[in-house]
Scaffold this motif. Structure first.
Motif, PDB file in Angstrom:
ATOM      1  N   PHE A   1      15.489  12.373   1.241  1.00 65.37           N
ATOM      2  CA  PHE A   1      16.175  13.649   1.277  1.00 65.37           C
ATOM      3  C   PHE A   1      15.077  14.693   2.481  1.00 65.37           C
ATOM      4  O   PHE A   1      15.632  15.331   3.436  1.00 65.37           O
ATOM      5  N   ASP A   2      13.907  14.597   2.399  1.00 62.05           N
ATOM      6  CA  ASP A   2      12.917  15.346   3.203  1.00 62.05           C
ATOM      7  C   ASP A   2      12.306  14.501   4.264  1.00 62.05           C
ATOM      8  O   ASP A   2      11.310  14.855   4.949  1.00 62.05           O
ATOM      9  N   ALA A   3      12.400  13.123   4.352  1.00 64.20           N
ATOM     10  CA  ALA A   3      11.427  12.287   4.991  1.00 64.20           C
ATOM     11  C   ALA A   3      12.250  10.955   5.427  1.00 64.20           C
ATOM     12  O   ALA A   3      13.152  10.526   4.560  1.00 64.20           O
ATOM     13  N   THR A   4      11.861  10.186   6.657  1.00 64.10           N
ATOM     14  CA  THR A   4      12.089   9.037   6.706  1.00 64.10           C
ATOM     15  C   THR A   4      10.807   8.230   6.451  1.00 64.10           C
ATOM     16  O   THR A   4       9.785   8.494   6.775  1.00 64.10           O
ATOM     17  N   VAL A   5      11.006   7.203   5.482  1.00 61.32           N
ATOM     18  CA  VAL A   5       9.964   6.227   5.154  1.00 61.32           C
ATOM     19  C   VAL A   5      10.032   4.914   5.769  1.00 61.32           C
ATOM     20  O   VAL A   5      10.861   4.269   5.697  1.00 61.32           O
ATOM     21  N   ILE A   6       8.839   4.402   6.450  1.00 66.71           N
ATOM     22  CA  ILE A   6       8.720   3.172   7.085  1.00 66.71           C
ATOM     23  C   ILE A   6       7.580   2.543   6.336  1.00 66.71           C
ATOM     24  O   ILE A   6       6.751   3.096   6.204  1.00 66.71           O
ATOM     25  N   THR A   7       8.097   1.488   6.082  1.00 62.45           N
ATOM     26  CA  THR A   7       6.857   0.540   5.667  1.00 62.45           C
ATOM     27  C   THR A   7       6.693  -0.726   6.362  1.00 62.45           C
ATOM     28  O   THR A   7       7.688  -1.576   6.638  1.00 62.45           O
ATOM     29  N   LEU A   8       5.592  -0.962   6.672  1.00 62.50           N
ATOM     30  CA  LEU A   8       4.890  -2.110   7.527  1.00 62.50           C
ATOM     31  C   LEU A   8       4.418  -3.123   6.522  1.00 62.50           C
ATOM     32  O   LEU A   8       3.509  -2.798   6.027  1.00 62.50           O
ATOM     33  N   VAL A   9       4.934  -4.491   6.750  1.00 65.00           N
ATOM     34  CA  VAL A   9       4.530  -5.495   6.174  1.00 65.00           C
ATOM     35  C   VAL A   9       3.806  -6.336   6.850  1.00 65.00           C
ATOM     36  O   VAL A   9       4.215  -6.879   7.920  1.00 65.00           O
ATOM     37  N   ASP A  10       2.523  -6.813   6.523  1.00 63.37           N
ATOM     38  CA  ASP A  10       1.694  -7.632   7.281  1.00 63.37           C
ATOM     39  C   ASP A  10       2.205  -8.982   7.357  1.00 63.37           C
ATOM     40  O   ASP A  10       2.127  -9.657   6.148  1.00 63.37           O
TER      41      ASP A  10
ATOM     42  N   ASP B   1       0.178  -3.452   2.692  1.00 61.00           N
ATOM     43  CA  ASP B   1       1.435  -2.713   3.289  1.00 61.00           C
ATOM     44  C   ASP B   1       0.781  -1.175   3.890  1.00 61.00           C
ATOM     45  O   ASP B   1       0.017  -0.587   3.266  1.00 61.00           O
ATOM     46  N   ILE B   2       1.481  -0.867   5.127  1.00 66.84           N
ATOM     47  CA  ILE B   2       1.276   0.662   5.344  1.00 66.84           C
ATOM     48  C   ILE B   2       2.545   1.375   5.340  1.00 66.84           C
ATOM     49  O   ILE B   2       3.715   1.009   5.660  1.00 66.84           O
TER      50      ILE B   2
ATOM     51  N   GLU C   1      -0.143   5.733   4.898  1.00 66.42           N
ATOM     52  CA  GLU C   1      -0.926   5.651   3.525  1.00 66.42           C
ATOM     53  C   GLU C   1      -1.101   3.801   3.428  1.00 66.42           C
ATOM     54  O   GLU C   1      -0.114   3.156   3.818  1.00 66.42           O
ATOM     55  N   GLN C   2      -2.166   3.593   3.170  1.00 65.17           N
ATOM     56  CA  GLN C   2      -2.554   2.245   2.909  1.00 65.17           C
ATOM     57  C   GLN C   2      -3.354   2.115   1.441  1.00 65.17           C
ATOM     58  O   GLN C   2      -4.575   2.744   1.365  1.00 65.17           O
ATOM     59  N   PHE C   3      -2.861   0.989   0.953  1.00 61.69           N
ATOM     60  CA  PHE C   3      -3.842   0.794  -0.552  1.00 61.69           C
ATOM     61  C   PHE C   3      -5.304   0.035   0.052  1.00 61.69           C
ATOM     62  O   PHE C   3      -5.020  -0.716   0.776  1.00 61.69           O
TER      63      PHE C   3
ATOM     64  N   VAL D   1      -5.475   4.515  -2.743  1.00 59.34           N
ATOM     65  CA  VAL D   1      -4.519   4.849  -1.462  1.00 59.34           C
ATOM     66  C   VAL D   1      -5.235   5.663  -0.328  1.00 59.34           C
ATOM     67  O   VAL D   1      -5.588   6.866  -0.863  1.00 59.34           O
ATOM     68  N   GLN D   2      -5.381   5.079   0.660  1.00 59.82           N
ATOM     69  CA  GLN D   2      -5.968   6.306   1.588  1.00 59.82           C
ATOM     70  C   GLN D   2      -4.849   6.796   2.446  1.00 59.82           C
ATOM     71  O   GLN D   2      -4.038   6.233   2.849  1.00 59.82           O
ATOM     72  N   LYS D   3      -4.945   7.992   2.943  1.00 55.55           N
ATOM     73  CA  LYS D   3      -3.922   8.613   3.507  1.00 55.55           C
ATOM     74  C   LYS D   3      -4.614   9.657   4.700  1.00 55.55           C
ATOM     75  O   LYS D   3      -5.477  10.213   4.608  1.00 55.55           O
ATOM     76  N   ILE D   4      -3.739   9.199   5.867  1.00 53.79           N
ATOM     77  CA  ILE D   4      -3.870   9.958   7.123  1.00 53.79           C
ATOM     78  C   ILE D   4      -2.577  10.860   7.456  1.00 53.79           C
ATOM     79  O   ILE D   4      -1.387  10.481   7.339  1.00 53.79           O
TER      80      ILE D   4
END
Length: 81
Positions: free
Chosen positions: A8-17, A26-27, A39-41, A48-51
């Motif tokens: 609804f309010d965002a596009t979510v992209i997940t990067l898998v190593d 994952d990022i 965000e990355q665990f 979870v670390q968040k920038i």
């Protein structure tokens, strides 16, 4: 590998190593109108670390990936040129 989901309010992209072992966590990138968060665990802290990046910081990061070392300031394009 990556996934893209439109919410609804965002596009979510997940990067898998899928690189060499040891693999990174994952990022998750959340793209909102006013900011982008990454965000990355972190298994060392079990948190979870968040920038958070402003749109201008994201623009600068994208430009920096293709430039040699140095100091840069992006300026708006001159509409007359």
């Amino acid at each position: 590998m990556f996934t893209i989901e439109h919410e609804f309010d965002a596009t979510v992209i997940t990067l898998v190593d899928e690189g060499s072992v040891p693999l990174q966590e994952d990022i998750v990138i959340n793209s909102f109108a006013e900011c982008v968060t990454l965000e990355q665990f972190d298994p060392r802290t079990d948190r979870v670390q968040k920038i958070t990046l402003s749109p201008e910081q994201l623009r600068d990061l994208a430009a920096a990936l293709d430039l040699p070392e140095g100091v840069y300031a992006l300026r708006p394009a001159d509409p007359g040129s």
